[in-house]
Design a protein around this motif. Structure first.
Motif, short mmCIF file in Angstrom:
data_model
loop_
_atom_site.label_atom_id
_atom_site.label_comp_id
_atom_site.label_asym_id
_atom_site.label_seq_id
_atom_site.Cartn_x
_atom_site.Cartn_y
_atom_site.Cartn_z
N CYS A 199 58.26 7.70 30.62
CA CYS A 199 59.12 8.85 30.37
C CYS A 199 59.91 8.64 29.08
CB CYS A 199 60.08 9.03 31.55
SG CYS A 199 60.65 10.73 31.76
N SER A 200 59.99 9.68 28.26
CA SER A 200 60.71 9.62 26.99
C SER A 200 61.77 10.71 26.96
CB SER A 200 59.74 9.81 25.82
OG SER A 200 60.45 9.90 24.59
N ALA A 201 63.00 10.32 26.58
CA ALA A 201 64.04 11.33 26.43
C ALA A 201 63.73 12.27 25.28
CB ALA A 201 65.39 10.66 26.22
N GLY A 202 62.99 11.78 24.30
CA GLY A 202 62.54 12.62 23.19
C GLY A 202 61.07 12.94 23.35
N GLY A 203 60.28 12.47 22.37
CA GLY A 203 58.85 12.70 22.43
C GLY A 203 58.10 11.39 22.30
N TYR A 204 56.81 11.50 22.07
CA TYR A 204 56.00 10.31 21.85
C TYR A 204 54.89 10.63 20.89
CZ TYR A 204 52.07 11.95 24.73
OH TYR A 204 50.99 12.64 25.23
N SER A 205 54.42 9.59 20.21
CA SER A 205 53.26 9.75 19.33
C SER A 205 52.20 8.77 19.77
CB SER A 205 53.65 9.51 17.87
OG SER A 205 54.07 8.17 17.68
N GLY A 206 50.98 9.21 19.72
CA GLY A 206 49.86 8.39 20.16
C GLY A 206 48.85 9.25 20.88
N SER A 207 47.64 8.74 21.02
CA SER A 207 46.57 9.48 21.66
C SER A 207 46.62 9.27 23.18
CB SER A 207 45.22 9.03 21.14
OG SER A 207 44.94 7.72 21.59
N GLY A 208 45.81 10.05 23.89
CA GLY A 208 45.71 9.90 25.33
C GLY A 208 45.22 8.53 25.73
N ALA A 209 44.48 7.87 24.83
CA ALA A 209 43.97 6.54 25.14
C ALA A 209 45.07 5.49 25.13
CB ALA A 209 42.88 6.16 24.15
N ASN A 210 46.19 5.81 24.49
CA ASN A 210 47.27 4.83 24.40
C ASN A 210 48.10 4.72 25.67
OD1 ASN A 210 47.54 5.87 21.05
ND2 ASN A 210 46.95 3.80 21.64
N PHE A 211 48.18 5.81 26.44
CA PHE A 211 49.08 5.84 27.58
C PHE A 211 48.36 6.36 28.82
CE2 PHE A 211 51.66 6.56 23.78
CZ PHE A 211 52.62 5.56 23.90
N THR A 212 48.52 5.63 29.93
CA THR A 212 47.97 6.06 31.21
C THR A 212 49.05 5.90 32.28
OG1 THR A 212 45.77 5.26 30.56
CG2 THR A 212 46.15 5.72 32.89
N PRO A 213 49.56 7.02 32.83
CA PRO A 213 49.33 8.40 32.44
C PRO A 213 50.10 8.72 31.16
CG PRO A 213 50.99 8.32 34.14
CD PRO A 213 50.51 6.91 33.97
N PRO A 214 49.83 9.88 30.54
CA PRO A 214 50.58 10.25 29.33
C PRO A 214 52.08 10.33 29.63
CG PRO A 214 48.67 11.66 29.62
CD PRO A 214 48.80 10.87 30.88
N PRO A 215 52.92 9.99 28.68
CA PRO A 215 54.37 10.03 28.92
C PRO A 215 54.87 11.45 29.18
CG PRO A 215 53.87 8.70 26.99
CD PRO A 215 52.61 9.42 27.35
N ALA A 216 55.82 11.55 30.11
CA ALA A 216 56.58 12.79 30.24
C ALA A 216 57.63 12.81 29.13
CB ALA A 216 57.26 12.84 31.60
N THR A 217 57.97 13.97 28.64
CA THR A 217 58.94 14.10 27.55
C THR A 217 60.14 14.94 27.98
OG1 THR A 217 57.77 16.00 26.65
CG2 THR A 217 57.16 13.85 25.79
N GLY A 218 61.21 14.83 27.21
CA GLY A 218 62.42 15.58 27.54
C GLY A 218 63.12 15.07 28.78
N CYS A 219 62.92 13.82 29.13
CA CYS A 219 63.57 13.25 30.31
C CYS A 219 65.04 12.98 30.00
CB CYS A 219 62.89 11.94 30.70
SG CYS A 219 61.11 12.11 31.06
#
Length: 461
Positions: A199-219
């Motif tokens: 979870c990111s309070a802001g955003g994230y950069s990176g492809s789907g391959a970098n994160f499993t599961p993809p980060p939630a944003t705006g936390c």
């Protein structure tokens, strides 16, 4: 008409009126009794429904709170929820209500339902001896559950950053960045982060391959869960003496930037305040007795093939200088204290540090300086570039520091659990940082607010 006759007529009229009233009352009595019965039964239904709702709320909260405990599973949460609800819903000798419970959203919620046939006091008169009352309650864990990594900085780009072939594996716990930057979390090249959630309070950069599961944003940003923990007070400086450094003039002169207290032999050290830092080097084999080691005005450095091991040991970094370096060819095995002021804390940095430290960078080898993403400058740097740091059991708490992990072998994979809270966290090269969550397999406690106890419980229904 005479007065006597008029009086008799009036008396007869009043008698007929009283008789009519009695007849009217007689006709209305069953209706009034029925309305009274309905009112009594309705009040009883309202009261019982409120009792069942309180029982359902207690059950759902008790169930979801199981997920704050070590090694809790769905079956344990459901058993606890049902038992609590039935205990709260007791109603004399009446049959217990029917109860169902289910776990929601990957261990983050419990929904419980109670259903009961409530007997009506006068229902038989209306051919309705009972009515079914059903209530439900849902309790959820608010925030990140089983928190095992938190980047505290609220603005930095790449507050949590991975690049090259770096890996972080946290399949049973969650990763979190407080940075509101659009790239508060970064995954570059072949880096991979696998977690229960990210979870990111802001955003994230990176492809789907970098994160499993993809980060939630705006936390929502999390409060530092250890902000209220107090560090130890430094004592008198430990004096090691000459004989702990038999290689003082072999393989180079000891550099005080790496620590004033130098160990190059086979030594057992005692807890205490190491003024000017501690440098374990030149093949030294150091065993630590349990307790608190205060590094005042200097770093902790293990390099040049040296090893450091300790059970139930905690390190506190304070003063005008600090930092940590576990160099490439070092061997490190450490577990945090199980009680006392630093219970559960392996590394604890003085949060009041304000003066940038002279960084303990390796003079040779792979650990060259690597600037932080976005030009962030930390007050302290803590570098783990060892290829043999497989036991780091406990919580690493660096509220003003930058944690750098830059090795080619697994890090902390033999630890029952590892929790990291730092201002920024950067992974380079090819480490696999393992953040295990086997909280129940060790007697080292998890500090309140992280690990299995990191979420607040809220009723949502």
């Amino acid at each position: 008409m005479s007065a006597s006759k008029a009086a008799k007529l009036a008396l007869g009229f009043r008698s007929d009126q009283r008789g009519g009233v009695l007849v009217l009352v007689g006709l209305m009595f069953p209706i009034l009794m029925g309305l009274s019965a309905v009112a009594i039964d309705y009040a009883g239904l309202v009261k019982r429904r409120a009792e069942l709702q309180r029982a359902a709320d207690s059950g759902s909260i008790a169930g979801v709170n199981q997920f704050k405990l070590a090694n809790a599973d769905d079956a344990a949460a459901i058993r606890t929820a049902k038992a609590m609800a039935l205990a709260q819903a007791r109603n004399g000798n009446a049959a217990p209500p029917a109860v169902t419970a289910e776990v929601l959203n990957n261990h983050s919620g419990v929904r419980l339902t109670l259903t009961e046939q409530v007997a009506l006091s006068f229902g038989k008169l209306l051919n309705t001896p009972s009515l079914e009352v059903s209530v439900s309650s849902t309790a959820k864990l608010a925030g990140t559950t089983r928190l095992c990594l938190l980047a505290l900085d609220r603005q930095a780009m790449g507050a949590f950053h991975l690049e090259s072939a770096a890996r972080i594996t946290a399949t049973d716990c969650s990763l979190y960045s407080n940075s509101a930057n659009p790239e508060g979390i970064q995954g570059e090249n072949a880096a991979v982060a696998t977690a229960l959630s990210t979870c990111s309070a802001g955003g994230y950069s990176g492809s789907g391959a970098n994160f499993t599961p993809p980060p939630a944003t705006g936390c929502p940003a999390l409060r530092d869960p250890l902000i209220d923990r107090q560090g130890p007070t430094p004592g008198s400086c430990v004096s090691l003496g000459f004989f702990v450094d038999p290689k003082k003039f072999i393989d180079g002169i000891d550099d005080p930037i790496y620590g004033v207290n130098v160990v190059s032999g086979t030594v057992t050290l005692q807890p205490g305040t190491y003024c000017g830092g501690l440098h374990i080097t030149k093949g030294a084999i150091v065993t630590l007795q349990p307790g608190i080691y205060i590094l005042k005005d200097g770093p902790l450095v293990v390099d040049k093939g040296a090893s450091l091991s300790g059970v139930n040991t905690g390190f506190y970094f304070t003063g005008v200088r600090g930092g940590l370096l576990f160099d490439e060819k070092s061997t490190v095995s450490l577990t945090a204290p199980k009680d006392g002021l630093l219970a559960g804390l392996l590394f604890f940095e003085d949060r009041n540090a304000t003066i940038p430290a002279i960084l303990p960078l390796p003079l040779s080898g792979k650990g060259k300086p690597k600037p932080a993403p976005g030009g962030f400058i930390a007050l302290r740097e803590y570098r783990i570039i060892s290829d043999n740091a497989r036991t780091l059991l406990g919580t690493i708490y660096l509220p003003v520091g930058r944690l750098i992990i830059d090795s080619k072998k697994p890090v902390a994979d033999q630890s029952a659990y590892t929790v990291i809270i730092a201002r920024t966290i950067n992974l380079y090269d090819g480490p696999n940082l393992m953040l295990n969550a086997r909280y129940g397999s060790t007697d080292v406690p998890v500090p309140a607010g992280v690990g299995p106890s990191s979420a607040d419980t809220q009723l949502t229904q």
